[in-house]
Enzyme design. Structure first.
Site, PDB file in Angstrom:
ATOM      1  N   TYR A  58       0.508  -4.224 -12.567  1.00 52.19           N
ATOM      2  CA  TYR A  58       1.088  -5.568 -12.564  1.00 52.19           C
ATOM      3  C   TYR A  58       1.282  -6.096 -13.983  1.00 52.19           C
ATOM      4  O   TYR A  58       2.307  -6.709 -14.286  1.00 52.19           O
ATOM      5  CB  TYR A  58       0.194  -6.520 -11.768  1.00 52.19           C
ATOM      6  CG  TYR A  58       0.118  -6.208 -10.292  1.00 52.19           C
ATOM      7  CD1 TYR A  58       1.233  -5.763  -9.591  1.00 52.19           C
ATOM      8  CD2 TYR A  58      -1.072  -6.369  -9.588  1.00 52.19           C
ATOM      9  CE1 TYR A  58       1.168  -5.475  -8.235  1.00 52.19           C
ATOM     10  CE2 TYR A  58      -1.150  -6.095  -8.235  1.00 52.19           C
ATOM     11  CZ  TYR A  58      -0.028  -5.645  -7.568  1.00 52.19           C
ATOM     12  OH  TYR A  58      -0.108  -5.365  -6.229  1.00 52.19           O
TER      13      TYR A  58
ATOM     14  N   THR B 291       0.840  -1.190   0.000  1.00 48.61           N
ATOM     15  CA  THR B 291       0.000   0.000   0.000  1.00 48.61           C
ATOM     16  C   THR B 291       0.876   1.240   0.000  1.00 48.61           C
ATOM     17  O   THR B 291       2.026   1.210   0.434  1.00 48.61           O
ATOM     18  CB  THR B 291      -0.950   0.023   1.209  1.00 48.61           C
ATOM     19  OG1 THR B 291      -1.894   1.090   1.066  1.00 48.61           O
ATOM     20  CG2 THR B 291      -0.198   0.205   2.516  1.00 48.61           C
TER      21      THR B 291
ATOM     22  N   GLY C  49       4.609   7.076  -8.679  1.00 46.33           N
ATOM     23  CA  GLY C  49       5.454   5.946  -9.051  1.00 46.33           C
ATOM     24  C   GLY C  49       5.973   5.152  -7.875  1.00 46.33           C
ATOM     25  O   GLY C  49       6.796   4.247  -8.044  1.00 46.33           O
ATOM     26  N   ILE C  50       5.492   5.454  -6.656  1.00 47.71           N
ATOM     27  CA  ILE C  50       6.005   4.792  -5.456  1.00 47.71           C
ATOM     28  C   ILE C  50       5.609   3.313  -5.443  1.00 47.71           C
ATOM     29  O   ILE C  50       6.421   2.439  -5.120  1.00 47.71           O
ATOM     30  CB  ILE C  50       5.518   5.515  -4.193  1.00 47.71           C
ATOM     31  CG1 ILE C  50       6.176   6.904  -4.114  1.00 47.71           C
ATOM     32  CG2 ILE C  50       5.837   4.699  -2.941  1.00 47.71           C
ATOM     33  CD1 ILE C  50       5.662   7.771  -2.986  1.00 47.71           C
ATOM     34  N   GLY C  51       4.345   3.019  -5.801  1.00 45.75           N
ATOM     35  CA  GLY C  51       3.906   1.626  -5.820  1.00 45.75           C
ATOM     36  C   GLY C  51       4.718   0.775  -6.777  1.00 45.75           C
ATOM     37  O   GLY C  51       5.073  -0.368  -6.479  1.00 45.75           O
ATOM     38  N   TRP C  52       5.017   1.341  -7.937  1.00 41.75           N
ATOM     39  CA  TRP C  52       5.829   0.626  -8.935  1.00 41.75           C
ATOM     40  C   TRP C  52       7.186   0.247  -8.362  1.00 41.75           C
ATOM     41  O   TRP C  52       7.674  -0.877  -8.528  1.00 41.75           O
ATOM     42  CB  TRP C  52       5.993   1.497 -10.171  1.00 41.75           C
ATOM     43  CG  TRP C  52       6.930   0.941 -11.215  1.00 41.75           C
ATOM     44  CD1 TRP C  52       8.270   1.150 -11.304  1.00 41.75           C
ATOM     45  CD2 TRP C  52       6.580   0.059 -12.303  1.00 41.75           C
ATOM     46  NE1 TRP C  52       8.785   0.468 -12.396  1.00 41.75           N
ATOM     47  CE2 TRP C  52       7.776  -0.196 -13.015  1.00 41.75           C
ATOM     48  CE3 TRP C  52       5.382  -0.499 -12.739  1.00 41.75           C
ATOM     49  CZ2 TRP C  52       7.790  -1.009 -14.147  1.00 41.75           C
ATOM     50  CZ3 TRP C  52       5.415  -1.313 -13.864  1.00 41.75           C
ATOM     51  CH2 TRP C  52       6.609  -1.556 -14.549  1.00 41.75           C
TER      52      TRP C  52
ATOM     53  N   ALA D 289      -6.368  -0.073 -11.390  1.00 42.10           N
ATOM     54  CA  ALA D 289      -5.046   0.563 -11.431  1.00 42.10           C
ATOM     55  C   ALA D 289      -3.934  -0.407 -11.032  1.00 42.10           C
ATOM     56  O   ALA D 289      -2.923  -0.519 -11.742  1.00 42.10           O
ATOM     57  CB  ALA D 289      -5.036   1.813 -10.556  1.00 42.10           C
TER      58      ALA D 289
END
Length: 317
Positions: free
Chosen positions: A267, A221, A230-233, A262
């Site tokens: 993914y 999360t 772009g943090i999740g990536w 999203a």
């Protein structure tokens, strides 16, 4: 996006079992700032690096939606903390603990800078707050459940720390560019859990079940105010990078709810493909249908060879 992985929680206490056998099963779909690299540092964009994070000054940063508290705490190494718990480790496990202790993924983004490393014990409460807020947001739960959620999440994280180095919780720190309003502040940006093998696998995994002996990514999360940067990536890429160093198996699995467009697109862009999808009958159990997704990691000679391409907007999370 509230969370980039499946959200499910179950709590089971069996009165016939002793305390050490109690299990909190939580699959949530993340602290300490350190000396910030100067303009003269050798870091370059779209590269990740490994170096001992103990070389940084590291006071603890705890933040919530209502306040930010900064205190100086004495930190111990992952090895010291693990040995203090009285566990016995094989030589192989000790080497893995050292690898985890020295793991730091650094990424320069358009909007600022991101670090990802292993969560320390003194950072657990801050991570609990972030995960509980994410779970509450995803499930549209009333605020009155906040204390219960935090209790359940903390019990889960405590139990998961007991399986290190077979699974680990990573946390990411973000600092905006100097010209931004928050350019001088370091924030807890996100978290993700990585399981490396069967001993680190969750006792009650989400459906469709992934192979227990394969690496598995979950509980990812990003703080609501820091999304679409772009943090999740890069939490995902840091997880893959760590798996490449910690596991000989290269097929990585994760879950994604069918309604989470999203995360699913992220993914797919990262190379994950659907392996199996929940039956529609799962709705009778008041659960969202989920995809089980898999990616085979490439064999790379160095971390810099991993795929870090893409703009902040394309890789937003």
């Amino acid at each position: 996006m509230a969370a980039a992985a499946t959200l499910s929680l179950s709590l089971s206490f069996d009165p016939q079992q002793n305390h050490h056998q109690h299990k909190t099963t939580l699959s949530l779909c993340t602290l300490s700032p350190f000396i910030f690299p100067t303009k003269h540092s050798l870091f370059s964009i779209n590269k990740s690096y490994h170096y001992p994070y103990r070389s940084f000054l590291s006071p603890t940063l705890c933040s919530s939606s209502s306040r930010t508290t900064s205190t100086t705490a004495t930190t111990s190494s992952l090895l010291e903390d693990s040995f203090r718990a009285g566990r016995f480790f094989t030589n192989e496990e000790i080497e893995k603990l050292k690898n985890l202790e020295n793991f730091v993924h650094f990424q320069e983004l358009k909007s600022g800078f991101l670090w990802v490393r292993v969560m320390r014990p003194e950072e657990m409460d801050c991570t609990v707050v972030l995960l509980a807020e994410s779970f509450s947001e995803s499930m549209l739960l009333p605020s009155g459940y906040e204390k219960l959620l935090r209790f359940l999440v903390k019990q889960y994280l405590i139990e998961r720390r007991a399986v290190i180095p077979h699974a680990v919780t990573l946390i990411g720190f973000y600092r905006g560019n100097e010209e931004s309003e928050s350019g001088k502040e370091v924030h807890l940006a996100g978290t993700v859990e990585v399981c490396f093998d069967e001993r680190g696998a969750n006792a009650s995994p989400p459906t469709p079940a992934a192979p227990k002996n394969s690496p598995y990514i979950c509980n990812m999360t990003v703080k609501k105010s820091l999304r679409r940067r772009g943090i999740g990536w890069h939490l995902l890429k840091a997880s893959e990078e760590l798996i490449s160093h910690m596991s000989s198996l290269k097929e990585v699995y994760l879950h994604c709810r069918m309604i989470d467009a999203a995360p699913f697109n992220m993914y797919r862009k990262a190379g994950y493909n659907i392996v199996k999808t929940d039956s529609i009958l799962i709705l009778l159990m008041l659960q969202r249908r989920k995809h089980l997704m898999c990616k085979k990691l490439p064999i790379v000679d160095s971390p810099s060879e991993s795929d870090m391409s893409g703009t902040d907007e394309e890789l937003c999370s």
